[in-house]
Design a protein around this motif. Structure first.
Motif, mmCIF file in Angstrom:
data_model
loop_
_atom_site.group_PDB
_atom_site.id
_atom_site.type_symbol
_atom_site.label_atom_id
_atom_site.label_comp_id
_atom_site.label_asym_id
_atom_site.label_seq_id
_atom_site.Cartn_x
_atom_site.Cartn_y
_atom_site.Cartn_z
ATOM 1 N N GLY A 134 0.731 -1.174 0.014
ATOM 2 C CA GLY A 134 0.074 -0.017 -0.013
ATOM 3 C C GLY A 134 0.727 1.363 0.101
ATOM 4 O O GLY A 134 0.267 2.401 -0.248
ATOM 5 N N ASN A 135 2.106 1.279 0.027
ATOM 6 C CA ASN A 135 2.851 2.345 0.212
ATOM 7 C C ASN A 135 3.800 2.719 -1.181
ATOM 8 O O ASN A 135 4.250 1.332 -1.482
ATOM 9 C CB ASN A 135 3.873 2.343 1.321
ATOM 10 N N PHE A 136 3.929 3.635 -1.835
ATOM 11 C CA PHE A 136 4.694 3.896 -2.982
ATOM 12 C C PHE A 136 6.012 3.833 -2.694
ATOM 13 O O PHE A 136 6.388 4.324 -1.819
ATOM 14 C CB PHE A 136 4.138 5.055 -3.875
ATOM 15 N N ILE A 137 6.935 3.153 -3.540
ATOM 16 C CA ILE A 137 8.421 2.882 -3.392
ATOM 17 C C ILE A 137 9.440 3.875 -3.991
ATOM 18 O O ILE A 137 10.056 4.353 -3.635
ATOM 19 C CB ILE A 137 8.673 1.414 -3.755
ATOM 20 N N LEU A 138 8.790 4.181 -5.307
ATOM 21 C CA LEU A 138 9.666 5.186 -6.086
ATOM 22 C C LEU A 138 9.489 6.474 -5.498
ATOM 23 O O LEU A 138 8.529 7.175 -5.232
ATOM 24 C CB LEU A 138 8.994 5.266 -7.713
ATOM 25 N N PRO A 139 10.641 7.358 -5.461
ATOM 26 C CA PRO A 139 10.660 8.806 -4.791
ATOM 27 C C PRO A 139 9.729 9.592 -5.393
ATOM 28 O O PRO A 139 9.161 10.531 -4.595
ATOM 29 C CB PRO A 139 12.279 9.118 -4.878
ATOM 30 N N GLU A 140 9.621 9.568 -6.538
ATOM 31 C CA GLU A 140 8.601 10.550 -7.219
ATOM 32 C C GLU A 140 7.297 10.402 -7.086
ATOM 33 O O GLU A 140 6.285 10.990 -7.160
ATOM 34 C CB GLU A 140 8.718 10.613 -8.934
ATOM 35 N N LEU A 141 6.736 9.212 -6.403
ATOM 36 C CA LEU A 141 5.581 8.872 -5.811
ATOM 37 C C LEU A 141 5.341 8.784 -4.373
ATOM 38 O O LEU A 141 4.070 8.720 -4.155
ATOM 39 C CB LEU A 141 4.984 7.508 -6.623
ATOM 40 N N HIS A 142 6.230 9.205 -3.745
ATOM 41 C CA HIS A 142 6.311 9.306 -2.200
ATOM 42 C C HIS A 142 5.154 10.243 -1.799
ATOM 43 O O HIS A 142 4.397 10.012 -0.560
ATOM 44 C CB HIS A 142 7.637 9.627 -1.449
ATOM 45 N N ALA A 143 5.006 11.351 -2.647
ATOM 46 C CA ALA A 143 3.965 12.296 -2.101
ATOM 47 C C ALA A 143 2.531 11.592 -1.908
ATOM 48 O O ALA A 143 1.456 12.165 -1.422
ATOM 49 C CB ALA A 143 3.782 13.286 -2.807
ATOM 50 N N LEU A 144 2.315 10.732 -2.784
ATOM 51 C CA LEU A 144 1.144 9.847 -2.790
ATOM 52 C C LEU A 144 0.875 8.806 -1.380
ATOM 53 O O LEU A 144 -0.244 8.665 -1.313
ATOM 54 C CB LEU A 144 0.779 9.207 -3.931
ATOM 55 N N ASN A 145 2.009 8.610 -0.629
ATOM 56 C CA ASN A 145 1.539 7.775 0.525
ATOM 57 C C ASN A 145 0.616 8.604 1.580
ATOM 58 O O ASN A 145 0.716 9.868 1.637
ATOM 59 C CB ASN A 145 3.004 7.468 1.108
ATOM 60 N N PRO A 146 -0.072 8.039 2.515
ATOM 61 C CA PRO A 146 -1.002 8.417 3.324
ATOM 62 C C PRO A 146 -0.580 9.609 3.896
ATOM 63 O O PRO A 146 -1.326 10.658 3.738
ATOM 64 C CB PRO A 146 -1.798 7.338 3.906
ATOM 65 N N ASN A 147 0.445 9.558 4.771
ATOM 66 C CA ASN A 147 0.820 10.660 5.455
ATOM 67 C C ASN A 147 1.338 11.964 4.693
ATOM 68 O O ASN A 147 0.985 12.961 5.356
ATOM 69 C CB ASN A 147 1.761 10.198 6.268
ATOM 70 N N SER A 148 1.848 11.577 3.760
ATOM 71 C CA SER A 148 2.350 12.927 2.875
ATOM 72 C C SER A 148 1.170 13.505 2.149
ATOM 73 O O SER A 148 1.138 14.570 2.265
ATOM 74 C CB SER A 148 3.402 12.336 1.617
ATOM 75 N N LEU A 149 0.131 12.614 1.682
ATOM 76 C CA LEU A 149 -0.816 13.301 0.963
ATOM 77 C C LEU A 149 -1.697 13.962 2.095
ATOM 78 O O LEU A 149 -2.339 14.895 1.944
ATOM 79 C CB LEU A 149 -1.784 12.027 0.271
ATOM 80 N N LYS A 150 -1.959 13.395 3.325
ATOM 81 C CA LYS A 150 -2.855 14.112 4.163
ATOM 82 C C LYS A 150 -2.276 15.294 4.501
ATOM 83 O O LYS A 150 -3.082 16.402 4.754
ATOM 84 C CB LYS A 150 -2.843 13.250 5.464
ATOM 85 N N GLN A 151 -0.843 15.477 4.609
ATOM 86 C CA GLN A 151 -0.372 16.845 4.766
ATOM 87 C C GLN A 151 -0.659 17.872 4.028
ATOM 88 O O GLN A 151 -0.558 19.179 4.143
ATOM 89 C CB GLN A 151 1.352 16.769 5.178
ATOM 90 N N SER A 152 -1.007 17.425 2.679
ATOM 91 C CA SER A 152 -1.098 18.346 1.465
ATOM 92 C C SER A 152 -2.573 18.925 1.391
ATOM 93 O O SER A 152 -2.794 19.620 0.564
ATOM 94 C CB SER A 152 -0.489 17.900 0.071
ATOM 95 N N LEU A 153 -3.455 17.984 1.923
ATOM 96 C CA LEU A 153 -5.070 18.238 1.739
ATOM 97 C C LEU A 153 -5.478 18.790 3.141
ATOM 98 O O LEU A 153 -4.798 18.653 4.297
ATOM 99 C CB LEU A 153 -5.594 17.024 1.426
ATOM 100 N N PHE A 154 -6.678 19.541 3.052
ATOM 101 C CA PHE A 154 -7.274 20.043 4.089
ATOM 102 C C PHE A 154 -8.774 19.755 3.841
ATOM 103 O O PHE A 154 -9.279 19.859 2.839
ATOM 104 C CB PHE A 154 -6.932 21.346 4.496
ATOM 105 N N TYR A 155 -9.597 19.803 4.944
ATOM 106 C CA TYR A 155 -11.007 19.743 4.757
ATOM 107 C C TYR A 155 -11.576 21.089 4.536
ATOM 108 O O TYR A 155 -11.085 22.151 4.989
ATOM 109 C CB TYR A 155 -11.686 19.161 5.994
#
Length: 374
Positions: free
Chosen positions: A353-374
């Motif tokens: 469930g976690n992306f391995i390639l560095p260019e995709l790390h921003a899509l991992n849950p903790n990283s993506l949550k930091q970039s979104l807000f309700y």
């Protein structure tokens, strides 16, 4: 008392999902119990200077109609629907079922001819008009999700009103990678499946077609799919709940299908020639949707998931498969669901469930949550 969350949701639908412009005509199809949202949508559409048209729907009435429908009757409905979609610029569809097994006593043949008759107008608006599909909260959907109604309603409004613009930007590296990829391999317990997506477009889904949203989809080259895949999220299709689904596929065609209800599953897969071929492959990435709810609109976006759709391919990523069904089946690959890998051209891109390639790390849950807000 007015619920400001519904007002915010209406604005998100009109301005982000549909991007409605003055003097455009928009059709809203909604269940009768979605009136609070329908009223907010009408008001917001008039503020834009556009023209709303409303169709109210009811599952009980639909069931009675389905039980007696015949081809001649449905041909007329199909012609009316096609003319209607020709005359408008955008469509909002709001589902709000009180009972998702309402149609279980409708014969499969009646459901088949309904699907075939409405295939043409559905394909027209899906491929030629701006549209979005939304789930409205009910006690029945809250129960399926394992939540009380207040908690479920809070959850739904939050995942439908997050910043999908930021999500869309974060998805672009995955889209670019998929469009450079030929061979895909999926490995999980009970699963070893390969196929090609060479030359197929990858489509970012970030609040423009579905709310909630959070996936990137494409389609496999139709006859390139080979191997076995087991799905670990239940799915209800045509009022029947299936679990423990397993498909064995050769040269694109499902040659063996297993589930808790194999006879009913195979009746659906025999509806037409295209129903045993795959029309979609997608990767789910929404960091706030974690557990299966037996609701495709949510489950196909689960963080760390992927899904295949049996049947119809969408025009945006069209492998040529045609069918009266489009049946999404979800495999969650996070460790608590057994884990699993996705390879693109023999390179590991996601593990457990976690992306391995560095260019995709921003899509991992903790990283993506930091970039979104309700």
């Amino acid at each position: 008392m007015k619920d400001e969350r519904i007002t915010k949701l209406a604005a998100r639908l009109i301005h982000h999902s549909i991007q409605l412009q003055p003097k455009e005509r928009i059709l809203i199809r909604g269940h009768i119990n979605t009136k609070p949202l329908l009223k907010e949508l009408i008001d917001e559409i008039y503020r834009v200077g556009a023209y709303p048209y409303i169709e109210l729907e009811d599952d009980e009435i639909s069931r009675h109609l389905l039980q007696g429908n015949v081809k001649e009757q449905l041909d007329t409905s199909s012609q009316w629907a096609l003319k209607k979609y020709t005359d408008i610029d955008a469509v909002i569809i709001i589902t709000s079922e009180e009972n998702d097994v309402e149609m279980t006593d409708v014969p499969i043949e009646r459901q088949r001819i309904q699907g075939e008759a409405m295939n043409s107008p559905t394909l027209f608006y899906v491929n030629n008009r701006r549209w979005v599909l939304l789930k409205y909260p009910t006690n029945a959907s809250a129960q399926k999700a394992g939540m009380n109604f207040d908690r479920y309603q809070d959850f739904l409004f939050k995942v439908c009103t997050m910043d999908y613009g930021k999500m869309e930007a974060a998805f672009k590296p995955l889209k670019q990678l998929m469009e450079r990829t030929d061979k895909v391999r999926i490995v999980s317990p009970g699963t070893d499946l390969t196929f090609s997506i060479k030359g197929m477009p990858a489509i970012i889904c970030a609040g423009k077609k579905n709310l909630p949203d959070g996936e990137v989809f494409t389609a496999p080259i139709k006859e390139s799919v080979n191997g076995r895949i087991s799905f670990n999220a239940p799915t209800t299709y045509e009022g029947i709940t299936f679990s423990d689904m397993e498909l064995n596929i050769e040269k694109g065609k499902i040659i063996k299908a297993i589930s808790n209800q194999p006879a009913k599953m195979n009746r659906i897969l025999d509806i037409d020639e295209g129903s045993r071929f795959i029309g979609e492959f997608a990767i789910g990435i929404n960091p706030y949707i974690l557990e299966p709810m037996d609701d495709t609109l949510f489950d196909e976006k689960i963080s760390g998931s992927l899904h295949l759709a049996l049947g119809l391919a969408y025009g945006e990523a069209d492998n040529g498969n045609r069918s009266s069904i489009h049946w999404d089946m979800v495999l969650i690959q996070r460790p608590e669901y057994g884990g699993g890998d996705i390879y693109f051209d023999d390179v590991l891109i996601r593990r457990d469930g976690n992306f391995i390639l560095p260019e995709l790390h921003a899509l991992n849950p903790n990283s993506l949550k930091q970039s979104l807000f309700y």
